[in-house]
Design a protein around this motif. Structure first.
Motif, mmCIF file in Angstrom:
data_model
loop_
_atom_site.group_PDB
_atom_site.id
_atom_site.type_symbol
_atom_site.label_atom_id
_atom_site.label_comp_id
_atom_site.label_asym_id
_atom_site.label_seq_id
_atom_site.Cartn_x
_atom_site.Cartn_y
_atom_site.Cartn_z
ATOM 1 N N HIS A 188 19.991 1.966 48.593
ATOM 2 C CA HIS A 188 19.399 2.181 49.915
ATOM 3 C C HIS A 188 20.347 1.863 51.065
ATOM 4 O O HIS A 188 20.101 2.269 52.205
ATOM 5 C CB HIS A 188 18.148 1.307 50.052
ATOM 6 N N THR A 189 21.443 1.146 50.795
ATOM 7 C CA THR A 189 22.416 0.861 51.850
ATOM 8 C C THR A 189 23.356 2.035 52.080
ATOM 9 O O THR A 189 24.176 2.007 53.002
ATOM 10 C CB THR A 189 23.244 -0.397 51.517
ATOM 11 N N ASN A 191 23.831 6.460 52.465
ATOM 12 C CA ASN A 191 23.223 7.488 53.322
ATOM 13 C C ASN A 191 22.878 8.777 52.576
ATOM 14 O O ASN A 191 22.687 9.813 53.208
ATOM 15 C CB ASN A 191 24.177 7.833 54.475
ATOM 16 N N LYS A 197 19.731 4.307 54.514
ATOM 17 C CA LYS A 197 19.762 3.620 55.810
ATOM 18 C C LYS A 197 19.852 4.558 56.996
ATOM 19 O O LYS A 197 19.470 4.182 58.105
ATOM 20 C CB LYS A 197 20.909 2.612 55.850
ATOM 21 N N PRO A 202 15.196 -0.547 58.893
ATOM 22 C CA PRO A 202 14.961 -1.638 57.943
ATOM 23 C C PRO A 202 13.486 -1.978 57.790
ATOM 24 O O PRO A 202 13.009 -2.211 56.678
ATOM 25 C CB PRO A 202 15.751 -2.804 58.547
ATOM 26 N N TYR A 234 28.101 -2.483 50.603
ATOM 27 C CA TYR A 234 27.911 -3.482 51.658
ATOM 28 C C TYR A 234 29.171 -4.336 51.710
ATOM 29 O O TYR A 234 29.920 -4.441 50.729
ATOM 30 C CB TYR A 234 26.687 -4.365 51.387
ATOM 31 N N GLU A 239 24.461 -7.283 55.620
ATOM 32 C CA GLU A 239 24.326 -5.871 55.284
ATOM 33 C C GLU A 239 23.565 -5.689 53.979
ATOM 34 O O GLU A 239 22.748 -4.781 53.845
ATOM 35 C CB GLU A 239 25.714 -5.227 55.192
ATOM 36 N N ASP A 242 19.723 -6.791 54.807
ATOM 37 C CA ASP A 242 19.083 -6.239 55.999
ATOM 38 C C ASP A 242 17.736 -5.593 55.681
ATOM 39 O O ASP A 242 16.826 -5.610 56.506
ATOM 40 C CB ASP A 242 20.030 -5.216 56.646
ATOM 41 N N ARG A 243 17.604 -5.040 54.482
ATOM 42 C CA ARG A 243 16.371 -4.340 54.114
ATOM 43 C C ARG A 243 15.632 -5.044 52.970
ATOM 44 O O ARG A 243 14.766 -4.447 52.327
ATOM 45 C CB ARG A 243 16.714 -2.885 53.734
#
Length: 368
Positions: A188-189, A191, A197, A202, A234, A239, A242-243
């Motif tokens: 998920h970090t 694109n 992301k 987030p 990350y 980073e 963050d989510r």
């Protein structure tokens, strides 16, 4: 040489404080007894070594498909992997096969076979976008928000979760408590997925994750799932986290990372990521794992022991999952005669790599 590597790895590991095993519990307060035992044994086994895993290991390999008992890992090493990865992509479309051609009915049989052998099953899901109907590899703006706030699209997503729950129950067979590590919305970090992301905030990502877990636990009553927060790239702890949806919704914290021709970059990247990952997993009392890793076609003969292994030894990791073997143009584990076959055998024989023979059948029922 091998004795030297082993001695140095033990020294490094001994310098890393172990988390309190007695306090390690799944995030689901109603987790089945076997799921609790598996989770605690995953924590204990990090003191022993790193379990080796392979995607679709029993379903097919280079030059074969649907041959009972066959495995490219076993063909080379003489032993099955300890961890088996599966993917539910296309389940949401009511397909008989997943998007890599694995029949879902056969997959449930593979999951049961793995469980009975004392192996560990982990599932990812490259699900289509419920809003646009496009594949997982699409990056529209607003799909996650629409699922959360538009009844029409939430209903579609919930219907897919119902199919997921039906599959999980089917995979239990006569053993109703088969634990499975599920890693939703992985990488998920990055694109490249509709949940990535660049496609949601987030807050939206966390809300979708919590909704998913709550629905599976509270509405579908699935208490045999461990949830893996499986990040892509990350460079900092912020980073990575963050989510993060919170400790009540996560059991395993991992990362997916692949090597390419720039091997030096891979070495620096994995070193940094695993350092951060170990720090975060210890802080949150979660299981650390290398949830995907590999080098497509493994063109370097000594990649396993000269590149990958030295970067893993300084850290505590429950398992590493290498991606699938499809054909001679796309594979991640060596097959007979492949250039890295002998080096992979060295990885197998290293005292800190764990395969099926090193993981007891009692992993679900007794402290190891």
């Amino acid at each position: 040489m091998k004795a030297g590597i082993f001695a140095s790895s033990i020294l490094i590991i001994s310098l890393i404080p172990a988390c309190s095993r007695s306090q390690v519990m799944p995030s689901d307060k109603n987790a089945t007894a076997e799921t609790v035992m598996l989770y605690q044994n995953l924590a204990r086994l990090t003191d022993k070594g790193i379990m080796f895993g392979h995607q679709d290991d029993l379903a097919y390999g280079v030059g074969w498909k649907n041959i009972p008992g066959k495995s490219d890992v076993k063909e080379v090493t003489g032993e099955y992997p300890a961890v088996y990865g599966w993917d539910l992509g296309s389940l949401e479309r009511d397909s008989l096969d997943n998007f890599d051609g694995v029949n879902f009915q056969q997959m449930t049989a593979f999951i049961q076979e793995t469980y009975k052998r004392g192996g560990i099953n982990t599932i990812s899901w490259h699900l289509n976008d419920p809003v646009t109907g496009k594949t997982a590899w699409s990056t529209p703006l607003g799909s996650v928000n629409a699922i959360l706030n538009d009844a029409k699209y939430k209903s579609v997503y919930v219907s897919w979760l119902d199919k997921f729950a039906f599959f999980i129950l089917k995979a239990q067979g006569n053993d109703k408590g088969v634990p499975i590590i599920y890693r939703p919305f992985h990488e998920h970090t990055g694109n490249w997925f509709w949940w990535g992301k660049s496609s949601c905030t987030p807050g939206e990502f966390k809300a979708l994750w919590k909704f998913t877990v709550d629905y599976l636990r509270n509405e579908k009553h699935l208490h045999n799932l461990l949830f893996a927060y499986s990040a892509g790239p990350y460079t900092t702890e912020n980073e990575l986290m963050d989510r993060y949806p919170g400790d009540d919704y996560v059991d395993v914290i991992g990362t997916d990372i692949y090597c390419d021709s720039n091997v030096n970059y891979f070495v620096q990247d994995i070193k940094k990521r695993l350092e951060i990952l170990n720090t975060v997993a210890k802080k949150h009392n979660k299981i650390p794992a290398l949830t995907e890793v590999g080098y497509e076609n493994v063109p370097q003969a000594d990649w396993w022991t000269k590149v990958l292994l030295p970067e893993l030894l300084p850290y505590k990791l429950s398992y590493m999952l290498v991606w699938r073997n499809w054909k001679t143009e796309h594979f991640f584990v060596p097959y007979k005669g492949q250039i890295s076959e002998e080096d992979f055998k060295q990885l197998y024989r290293h005292p800190r790599t764990l395969f099926q023979k090193d993981v007891s059948k009692k992993i679900y029922r007794k402290k190891l």
